[in-house]
Design an enzyme around this catalytic site. Sequence first.
Site, PDB file in Angstrom:
ATOM      1  N   GLU A  39       0.817  -1.221   0.000  1.00 45.95           N
ATOM      2  CA  GLU A  39       0.000   0.000   0.000  1.00 45.95           C
ATOM      3  C   GLU A  39       0.846   1.265   0.000  1.00 45.95           C
ATOM      4  O   GLU A  39       0.527   2.244  -0.685  1.00 45.95           O
ATOM      5  CB  GLU A  39      -0.917  -0.021   1.233  1.00 45.95           C
ATOM      6  N   GLU A  61       7.219  -9.326  -5.008  1.00 43.16           N
ATOM      7  CA  GLU A  61       5.783  -9.553  -5.143  1.00 43.16           C
ATOM      8  C   GLU A  61       5.061  -8.227  -4.944  1.00 43.16           C
ATOM      9  O   GLU A  61       5.468  -7.407  -4.125  1.00 43.16           O
ATOM     10  CB  GLU A  61       5.282 -10.574  -4.108  1.00 43.16           C
ATOM     11  N   PRO A 241     -28.628  29.419   1.807  1.00 48.75           N
ATOM     12  CA  PRO A 241     -29.371  29.924   2.960  1.00 48.75           C
ATOM     13  C   PRO A 241     -28.559  30.774   3.925  1.00 48.75           C
ATOM     14  O   PRO A 241     -29.099  31.292   4.893  1.00 48.75           O
ATOM     15  CB  PRO A 241     -29.864  28.638   3.637  1.00 48.75           C
ATOM     16  N   ASP A 264     -27.723  40.912  -0.874  1.00 50.35           N
ATOM     17  CA  ASP A 264     -29.036  41.166  -0.286  1.00 50.35           C
ATOM     18  C   ASP A 264     -28.962  41.198   1.236  1.00 50.35           C
ATOM     19  O   ASP A 264     -27.986  40.751   1.849  1.00 50.35           O
ATOM     20  CB  ASP A 264     -30.027  40.079  -0.716  1.00 50.35           C
ATOM     21  N   LYS A 286     -33.182  44.178   0.436  1.00 51.33           N
ATOM     22  CA  LYS A 286     -34.598  44.538   0.523  1.00 51.33           C
ATOM     23  C   LYS A 286     -35.246  43.561   1.492  1.00 51.33           C
ATOM     24  O   LYS A 286     -35.286  42.364   1.240  1.00 51.33           O
ATOM     25  CB  LYS A 286     -35.277  44.442  -0.852  1.00 51.33           C
ATOM     26  N   GLY A 318     -30.295  32.210  -1.125  1.00 47.87           N
ATOM     27  CA  GLY A 318     -30.874  31.013  -1.720  1.00 47.87           C
ATOM     28  C   GLY A 318     -30.447  30.846  -3.157  1.00 47.87           C
ATOM     29  O   GLY A 318     -29.264  30.929  -3.500  1.00 47.87           O
ATOM     30  N   ASP A 319     -31.414  30.600  -4.034  1.00 47.65           N
ATOM     31  CA  ASP A 319     -31.163  30.481  -5.465  1.00 47.65           C
ATOM     32  C   ASP A 319     -31.659  31.751  -6.147  1.00 47.65           C
ATOM     33  O   ASP A 319     -32.768  32.215  -5.857  1.00 47.65           O
ATOM     34  CB  ASP A 319     -31.887  29.265  -6.037  1.00 47.65           C
ATOM     35  N   THR A 347     -31.558  26.601  -2.370  1.00 51.60           N
ATOM     36  CA  THR A 347     -32.723  27.371  -1.961  1.00 51.60           C
ATOM     37  C   THR A 347     -33.203  26.933  -0.581  1.00 51.60           C
ATOM     38  O   THR A 347     -32.934  25.806  -0.133  1.00 51.60           O
ATOM     39  CB  THR A 347     -33.851  27.244  -3.001  1.00 51.60           C
ATOM     40  N   ALA A 348     -33.918  27.821   0.111  1.00 48.79           N
ATOM     41  CA  ALA A 348     -34.275  27.594   1.516  1.00 48.79           C
ATOM     42  C   ALA A 348     -35.108  26.339   1.714  1.00 48.79           C
ATOM     43  O   ALA A 348     -35.022  25.685   2.760  1.00 48.79           O
ATOM     44  CB  ALA A 348     -35.022  28.814   2.055  1.00 48.79           C
ATOM     45  N   MET A 399     -41.359  32.939   3.238  1.00 46.65           N
ATOM     46  CA  MET A 399     -41.770  34.223   3.818  1.00 46.65           C
ATOM     47  C   MET A 399     -43.235  34.178   4.265  1.00 46.65           C
ATOM     48  O   MET A 399     -44.018  35.080   3.971  1.00 46.65           O
ATOM     49  CB  MET A 399     -41.567  35.359   2.805  1.00 46.65           C
TER      50      MET A 399
END
Length: 497
Positions: A39, A61, A241, A264, A286, A318-319, A347-348, A399
Site C-alpha cells: 500500500e 511480489e 441559505p 441582499d 430589501k 438562496g437560489d 434554496t431555503a 416568507m
Amino acid sequence: MHHQLDLGQAGHPRSGRLNTFPVFMRMEGRLVVIVGGGEEALAKVRLLAQSSAALRIVAAEMEPALAAFVADHGLEHVAAAYAPDHLVGAVMVFAASGEATLDARVSADARRLGIAVNAVDRPELCDFFTPALVNRAPVAVAIGTEGAGPVLAQMIRARIDRMLSPSLGPLAALAASMRETAERLLPRGNRRRRFWAEFFAGAPARAAAAGDMAGARDAATGLLGADASAAGHVALVGAGPGAEDLLTLRAQRLLMEADVILYDALVPEAVAATGRRDAERLSVGKRKGCHSKTQGEINALLVSLGREGKRVVRLKSGDPLVFGRAGEEMAALREAGIAYEVVPGVTAAFAAAADFELPLTLRGVTSSMVFTTGHDLKGSALPDWAKLAISGATVAVYMGRSVAADVAGRLIAAGLSPDTAVAVAENAGLPHCRRFHGTLADLPSLEGRTDLTGPVMTVIGDAVAGGRFERSEPLAARRGNVPAGWLSEAVRVEPRP
C-alpha cells in the site's frame, strides 16, 4: 506553494525559517525508483505517475492493486528482491517496503550513491519529504507541513483543490502558448496586466470552464486586439441559505474574481466577505418594511458597473431564480448588452428539508412540489397550485410567518386535511436554525411568534411526516395564540372550481 509549521519546545512557531525548502524538479524522462510492493508503494506510485518521470518499481511480489496500476500505466517492474544496483541512474528513490530494516538499507544505499531518498513514515531516513499535491497540470500546488503531520497537509490540499477550477490546467496551457504573442503585441505595465487578469477571470476562463477550449482561444485572441477598457460581466450568484460552506465552488471562484459584490439583506456579511479582499462590497438588501434600494435602482447599478468594465457578483439569498427577482435583472442586463451568467444556489426549501431530514418527494406518497410565498394565498381566489396541494404535492412556503393563518385557513377551506404534516424552520441551513413541527391546524400559531426574527420556511405535505423531529418544538404547544375565528373566516373562502 509550501506551508511549513516549525514548532519549538514551547509549541510556538520559531522565526519563520524553513527547515526544509520547497523546490520543483525537472522530471521528464528521469528515473525514479520505488522499492516496495504494498500500500505504501502504491501511494507513492500514484503520486509520481502524475509526473512525466520514468518509474521503476522494485518488488519480488506486488499486491493486486499495485500490480493493476503498474500494468495499466505501463510502468517498469523489477520482480526481484531489492539490490543496490536497482538504484543506479535514479534521481530520486522512495523506500516504501513497510519493513524498517529494508527501508533503512535502501536509504543508506541511496545516500551512498548520492541519490535523494524518501522513506515512507520514517523521517529520520529522509532527505526530502513529499508534499500533498494539487494537480492542474501545467499548474501544481504543493503543500508541506513539517512537524504537523500529513493530515493537516491533506486538509489544506482539499481546500485549495476546491478553490482551483478543474479547467485551470488547460487554461494555463493556453496562456503558455499565447505568452510570446501577448508580450509582442501588448506594452509592459497596466495594459498587459489587464489582459492577463481578463484572460484568467473573464471570457477565456468562462469558456474553458465550460470545456470550450476553442472558444477560450478565440476569446483570448479577441482580448489581444480589444480596446484597453475591458468589457464588464455580471454573475447572478445564489448564496444559499447563509452558511458559507453551502456556497457552490463556482460561486466561490466568482467571488474571488469580483471587483464589486452586491448582496441582499438576507446574505450574511460573512458570506459576502468570502470574496476578494479588495473587492467593493455594497449592501442592496430589501427586507419587509426596509428597502435600501428599489429593484429599479439595483438594475441600473448592475448596468452601470458592467459598462465600467467591472466584474460584478450579484449575491442573492438562496437560489437567484427562486423568488429572487433575477428575471428583472437579467432583462435589464440583456437590454444593455452586458454579459452575465447565473450560478445556482441552495434554496431555503432544500435547506429546511435537510434540517428535518425529511423527503420532499416520497415514492407512493408524493411526486411533485410547489414553491410559493405566503402572499400568493392572499386575494379573492386560490392560485392554481392549490389543487396540487390537495392532490398530495409537497408545498414549500417562503416568507409565510405573518400570513400563516391565511395559508392554513385557505388550504383547509380548499380541501386539504387539517391533519396534514407541517415543518417550519427559522434560519434554515444555519447552525442556529430553530425547528418546529405539527399539523396544518397548528400553523396559525406562527403569527404570534414575535421571537422569530429570521427568515421562516414552511413545508407542508404528507411526505413531511417522514422527517425527524427530535430537535424540533411542537407547534401545538402554541395553539393558544391562534387568531380568533381564523378557521371560520377561512371556510368562507370558496376554492376555485
